[in-house]
Design an enzyme around this catalytic site. Structure first.
Site, PDB file in Angstrom:
ATOM      1  N   GLY A  10       0.836  -1.207   0.000  1.00 21.65           N
ATOM      2  CA  GLY A  10       0.000   0.000   0.000  1.00 21.65           C
ATOM      3  C   GLY A  10       0.862   1.246   0.000  1.00 21.65           C
ATOM      4  N   GLN A  11       0.188   2.383  -0.018  1.00 26.60           N
ATOM      5  CA  GLN A  11       0.898   3.663  -0.082  1.00 26.60           C
ATOM      6  C   GLN A  11       1.875   3.827   1.104  1.00 26.60           C
ATOM      7  OE1 GLN A  11      -0.315   8.248  -0.964  1.00 26.60           O
ATOM      8  NE2 GLN A  11      -1.736   7.153   0.312  1.00 26.60           N
ATOM      9  N   ILE A  37      -5.104 -10.259   6.483  1.00 28.24           N
ATOM     10  CA  ILE A  37      -5.294 -10.144   7.941  1.00 28.24           C
ATOM     11  C   ILE A  37      -6.683 -10.613   8.399  1.00 28.24           C
ATOM     12  CG2 ILE A  37      -3.543  -8.337   8.245  1.00 28.24           C
ATOM     13  CD1 ILE A  37      -5.867  -6.321   8.615  1.00 28.24           C
ATOM     14  N   ALA A  60      -5.352  -1.985   5.365  1.00 27.53           N
ATOM     15  CA  ALA A  60      -6.669  -1.413   5.670  1.00 27.53           C
ATOM     16  C   ALA A  60      -7.539  -1.422   4.427  1.00 27.53           C
ATOM     17  CB  ALA A  60      -6.512   0.031   6.163  1.00 27.53           C
ATOM     18  N   TYR A  61      -8.841  -1.369   4.661  1.00 28.48           N
ATOM     19  CA  TYR A  61      -9.797  -1.092   3.585  1.00 28.48           C
ATOM     20  C   TYR A  61      -9.909   0.423   3.569  1.00 28.48           C
ATOM     21  CZ  TYR A  61     -14.118  -0.907   0.903  1.00 28.48           C
ATOM     22  OH  TYR A  61     -15.065  -0.641  -0.056  1.00 28.48           O
ATOM     23  N   THR A 101      -6.917   6.991  11.552  1.00 25.69           N
ATOM     24  CA  THR A 101      -7.277   8.118  10.693  1.00 25.69           C
ATOM     25  C   THR A 101      -8.027   9.238  11.411  1.00 25.69           C
ATOM     26  OG1 THR A 101      -8.710   8.674   8.806  1.00 25.69           O
ATOM     27  CG2 THR A 101      -9.347   6.768  10.069  1.00 25.69           C
ATOM     28  N   ASP A 102      -7.946  10.432  10.849  1.00 24.78           N
ATOM     29  CA  ASP A 102      -8.733  11.581  11.314  1.00 24.78           C
ATOM     30  C   ASP A 102     -10.239  11.345  11.095  1.00 24.78           C
ATOM     31  OD1 ASP A 102      -7.777  11.701   8.533  1.00 24.78           O
ATOM     32  OD2 ASP A 102      -9.069  13.453   8.368  1.00 24.78           O
ATOM     33  N   TYR A 125     -16.385   3.984   6.625  1.00 23.37           N
ATOM     34  CA  TYR A 125     -14.919   3.850   6.719  1.00 23.37           C
ATOM     35  C   TYR A 125     -14.438   4.303   8.098  1.00 23.37           C
ATOM     36  CZ  TYR A 125     -10.020   5.268   6.181  1.00 23.37           C
ATOM     37  OH  TYR A 125      -8.671   5.465   6.375  1.00 23.37           O
ATOM     38  N   LYS A 129     -12.802   1.980  11.065  1.00 25.49           N
ATOM     39  CA  LYS A 129     -11.451   2.237  11.594  1.00 25.49           C
ATOM     40  C   LYS A 129     -11.517   2.422  13.115  1.00 25.49           C
ATOM     41  CE  LYS A 129      -8.016   2.841   9.747  1.00 25.49           C
ATOM     42  NZ  LYS A 129      -6.910   1.888   9.457  1.00 25.49           N
TER      43      LYS A 129
HETATM   44  N1  NAP Z   1      -4.555   7.531   2.424  1.00 22.00           N
HETATM   45  C1  NAP Z   1      -4.899   8.449   3.309  1.00 22.00           C
HETATM   46  O1  NAP Z   1      -5.092   9.631   2.973  1.00 22.00           O
HETATM   47  C2  NAP Z   1      -5.054   8.075   4.757  1.00 22.00           C
HETATM   48  C3  NAP Z   1      -5.491   9.053   5.651  1.00 22.00           C
HETATM   49  C4  NAP Z   1      -5.619   8.726   7.000  1.00 22.00           C
HETATM   50  C5  NAP Z   1      -5.309   7.443   7.440  1.00 22.00           C
HETATM   51  N2  NAP Z   1      -4.912   6.506   6.559  1.00 22.00           N
HETATM   52  C6  NAP Z   1      -4.608   5.168   7.074  1.00 22.00           C
HETATM   53  O2  NAP Z   1      -3.267   4.856   6.732  1.00 22.00           O
HETATM   54  C7  NAP Z   1      -3.132   3.438   6.583  1.00 22.00           C
HETATM   55  C8  NAP Z   1      -2.439   3.142   5.258  1.00 22.00           C
HETATM   56  O3  NAP Z   1      -3.243   3.679   4.224  1.00 22.00           O
HETATM   57  P1  NAP Z   1      -2.725   3.756   2.710  1.00 22.00           P
HETATM   58  O4  NAP Z   1      -2.955   5.120   2.230  1.00 22.00           O
HETATM   59  O5  NAP Z   1      -1.376   3.150   2.611  1.00 22.00           O
HETATM   60  O6  NAP Z   1      -3.800   2.792   2.054  1.00 22.00           O
HETATM   61  P2  NAP Z   1      -3.660   1.828   0.784  1.00 22.00           P
HETATM   62  O7  NAP Z   1      -2.700   2.405  -0.192  1.00 22.00           O
HETATM   63  O8  NAP Z   1      -5.050   1.541   0.362  1.00 22.00           O
HETATM   64  O9  NAP Z   1      -2.990   0.532   1.407  1.00 22.00           O
HETATM   65  C9  NAP Z   1      -3.705  -0.380   2.179  1.00 22.00           C
HETATM   66  C10 NAP Z   1      -3.132  -1.739   1.900  1.00 22.00           C
HETATM   67  O10 NAP Z   1      -3.846  -2.684   2.691  1.00 22.00           O
HETATM   68  C11 NAP Z   1      -4.003  -3.848   1.911  1.00 22.00           C
HETATM   69  N3  NAP Z   1      -5.111  -4.666   2.372  1.00 22.00           N
HETATM   70  C12 NAP Z   1      -6.438  -4.510   2.145  1.00 22.00           C
HETATM   71  N4  NAP Z   1      -7.109  -5.523   2.704  1.00 22.00           N
HETATM   72  C13 NAP Z   1      -6.202  -6.348   3.293  1.00 22.00           C
HETATM   73  C14 NAP Z   1      -6.271  -7.555   3.998  1.00 22.00           C
HETATM   74  N5  NAP Z   1      -7.454  -8.152   4.230  1.00 22.00           N
HETATM   75  N6  NAP Z   1      -5.118  -8.118   4.455  1.00 22.00           N
HETATM   76  C15 NAP Z   1      -3.936  -7.544   4.215  1.00 22.00           C
HETATM   77  N7  NAP Z   1      -3.797  -6.401   3.522  1.00 22.00           N
HETATM   78  C16 NAP Z   1      -4.920  -5.805   3.077  1.00 22.00           C
HETATM   79  C17 NAP Z   1      -4.250  -3.338   0.502  1.00 22.00           C
HETATM   80  O11 NAP Z   1      -3.952  -4.349  -0.425  1.00 22.00           O
HETATM   81  P3  NAP Z   1      -4.813  -4.487  -1.786  1.00 22.00           P
HETATM   82  O12 NAP Z   1      -4.586  -3.212  -2.519  1.00 22.00           O
HETATM   83  O13 NAP Z   1      -4.221  -5.686  -2.435  1.00 22.00           O
HETATM   84  O14 NAP Z   1      -6.243  -4.665  -1.357  1.00 22.00           O
HETATM   85  C18 NAP Z   1      -3.258  -2.177   0.435  1.00 22.00           C
HETATM   86  O15 NAP Z   1      -2.015  -2.607  -0.048  1.00 22.00           O
HETATM   87  C19 NAP Z   1      -4.542   2.870   6.700  1.00 22.00           C
HETATM   88  O16 NAP Z   1      -4.730   2.392   8.001  1.00 22.00           O
HETATM   89  C20 NAP Z   1      -5.449   4.071   6.464  1.00 22.00           C
HETATM   90  O17 NAP Z   1      -6.685   3.909   7.127  1.00 22.00           O
HETATM   91  C21 NAP Z   1      -4.764   6.793   5.222  1.00 22.00           C
END
Ligand code: NAP
Length: 306
Positions: A10-11, A37, A60-61, A101-102, A125, A129
């Site tokens: 993921g990101q 997970i 995360a989803y 998350t916020d 969402y 969370k």
């Molecule tokens: N992006 C934002 O702006 C933001 C803001 C606040 C908080 N966050 C939090 O930051 C964290 C990382 O977010 P991110 O931006 O990196 O999100 P992301 O790019 O969507 O990455 C999430 C990763 O989790 C994987 N995933 C989904 N379901 C899974 C499962 N059942 N088992 C294992 N892996 C699974 C996804 O894989 P697949 O792609 O293969 O499904 C993806 O690689 C999360 O907790 C998110 O809630 C993000």
């Protein structure tokens, strides 16, 4: 240290893996296809086999709007998945670092949110969370829950890439100017988590486990963020189209989920208790643009596709 990372493609997960490897840790990064997970047996099997010193859950989803129609999927990953990790980490006595998350807040507060503010998510969402946070807090005390917001980085999709991509085909972009927060680089989240892990003496009783807010400075609106993106791109002699930015209200850009008006997270606690300073997102943005785009005076190349 031996560090196991879920959601490693993921990101944020990708940057954690890169940074942890750079720092010389023994890294076990698992994509969703390698370690789901929501499957407790698989989680148990890998954690028991590897016996990491620490687990970072970056899985995360994260499809905020889609989650309204996919409630079950969102809760399966964001609540039940975290519960699985917490239970197994507890059995094996492994600290669990979790990202949140916020969106657990409704955004109605005027000041930045502190860790003791009562969550009130307004989306599936955000609620899923929050359910994950609560499960972790109830099951396993050796946890850090790091709430972050407005994440951008070189890997995966985000606002920076969307803005630059859209500007290639449009003359004008309308951007919301009444939601406040601060962009936070995935790289700095990775650095923050690893700094805590490296500084921590987990064995010591009284380690300040718990919830922490981590956000970069300064606070802006999405419009302000977009202005900075195009200003930096222009300074780097980007030869993309000149795009006009138009400030609009949230009401003029309806989405299935209403975004919080205030996403500002107060970083006082993490600085005071764990000695973690907020990063400056503008310099992180500059690094990202340099790494992902090729800015030559007469040759613009978009290096990585979305
Ligand atoms: N992006 C934002 O702006 C933001 C803001 C606040 C908080 N966050 C939090 O930051 C964290 C990382 O977010 P991110 O931006 O990196 O999100 P992301 O790019 O969507 O990455 C999430 C990763 O989790 C994987 N995933 C989904 N379901 C899974 C499962 N059942 N088992 C294992 N892996 C699974 C996804 O894989 P697949 O792609 O293969 O499904 C993806 O690689 C999360 O907790 C998110 O809630 C993000």
């Amino acid at each position: 240290m031996k560090i196991l990372i879920t959601g490693a493609k993921g990101q944020v997960g990708t940057d954690i893996v890169i940074e942890a490897e750079k720092r010389g840790h023994e890294v076990y990064g698992f994509a969703s296809s390698e370690l789901d997970i929501t499957n407790k047996d698989i989680v148990d099997g890998q954690l028991t086999k590897i016996k990491p010193d620490v687990v970072i859950n970056a899985a995360a989803y994260t499809a905020v709007d889609k989650a309204e129609a996919e409630q079950e999927k969102a809760y399966a990953v964001n609540e039940a998945g975290v519960k699985n990790l917490a239970e197994i980490c507890k059995t094996l006595d492994i600290p669990l670092f979790h990202i949140s998350t916020d969106y657990v807040f409704d955004g109605e507060k005027k000041e930045p949110y502190v860790e003791t503010d009562t969550p009130n998510p307004t989306s599936v969402y955000g609620a899923s969370k929050l359910a994950g946070e609560v499960a972790l807090q109830q099951i396993w005390n050796k946890h850090i829950i790091l709430r972050v917001s407005w994440v951008f980085g070189e890997h995966g999709n985000n606002f920076v890439k969307t803005m630059l991509r859209l500007s290639e085909s449009r003359d004008e972009l309308s951007v919301v100017n009444d939601q406040y927060g601060a962009p936070t680089a995935a790289k700095s989240i990775a650095g923050c988590l690893l700094n805590i892990i490296e500084k921590s003496k987990f064995g010591v009783t009284g380690f300040p486990w718990g919830v922490y807010h981590y956000q970069s400075d300064p606070c802006v609106t999405w419009y302000g963020f977009a202005e900075e993106i195009f200003s930096q791109a222009s300074e780097k002699k980007w030869r993309g189209r000149r795009v006009k930015l138009k400030a609009i209200s949230s009401g003029q850009f309806p989405t299935p989920v209403k975004r919080p008006g205030n996403s500002k997270l107060d970083g006082e606690k993490i600085q005071r208790v764990l000695g973690v300073q907020a990063a400056d997102w503008k310099s992180q943005l500059s690094v990202m643009l340099d790494n992902i785009y090729c800015f030559h005076s007469h040759d613009f190349r978009y290096l990585k596709s979305n």
